[in-house]
Design an enzyme around this catalytic site. Structure first.
Site, PDB file in Angstrom:
ATOM      1  CB  ALA A  93      64.922  37.338  37.890  1.00 52.13           C
ATOM      2  CE1 TYR A  94      59.698  37.857  37.424  1.00 51.35           C
ATOM      3  CE2 TYR A  94      57.970  37.343  38.976  1.00 51.35           C
ATOM      4  CZ  TYR A  94      58.485  37.267  37.709  1.00 51.35           C
ATOM      5  OH  TYR A  94      57.802  36.602  36.727  1.00 51.35           O
ATOM      6  N   GLY A  95      63.143  41.698  41.395  1.00 53.63           N
ATOM      7  CA  GLY A  95      63.789  42.472  42.446  1.00 53.63           C
ATOM      8  C   GLY A  95      65.047  41.795  42.951  1.00 53.63           C
TER       9      GLY A  95
END
Length: 134
Positions: free
Chosen positions: A60-62
């Site tokens: 989900a990060y970026g």
């Protein structure tokens, strides 16, 4: 120079030694303001020099950008890095690259076996490796 202390984790017969301090990489791709990939690569390389080789990321990060970013350093240092990633969020396609606030793209949660397999497969591709450690 001080070195990062380590600790054994796992179960008897299957333990691994990891740094007590890990590097959370979410801010390199999202959540805390403007990002700078080249500066982030320098931080990742410096973390290896300092012995901070437990890297935490998530798909989900970026919206995948963070795993791709880590792959730039991981490709030449895989044997030195303990990689932890996470998954389970169902995400829609971003309108910006990289997206700044990934929580705007969450459409649900999924822990079903096939989703887990698909998420892990995609993470491995983005990370440029054939395994994650945790």
């Amino acid at each position: 120079m001080a070195t990062v202390q380590t600790i054994e984790i796992g179960v008897p017969g299957d333990k691994v030694c990891v740094p007590r301090i890990g590097l959370g990489t979410m801010g390199m791709s999202a959540a805390f303001g403007p990002t700078d990939d080249e500066q982030s690569v320098k931080v990742l390389k410096r973390s290896i020099e300092l012995g901070c080789t437990f890297w935490d990321t998530a798909d989900a990060y970026g919206l995948g950008h963070n795993e791709k970013l880590l792959s730039r350093v991981l490709k030449d240092n895989r044997d030195k890095i303990f990689v932890s990633t996470k998954f389970g969020l169902m995400l829609r396609e971003p309108e910006e690259d990289p997206p700044k606030v990934f929580s705007h793209y969450i459409v649900g949660y999924n822990g079903k076996r096939e989703f887990v397999r698909e998420s892990l497969h995609k993470s491995l591709e983005r990370l440029g490796t054939d395994y994650v450690d945790l």
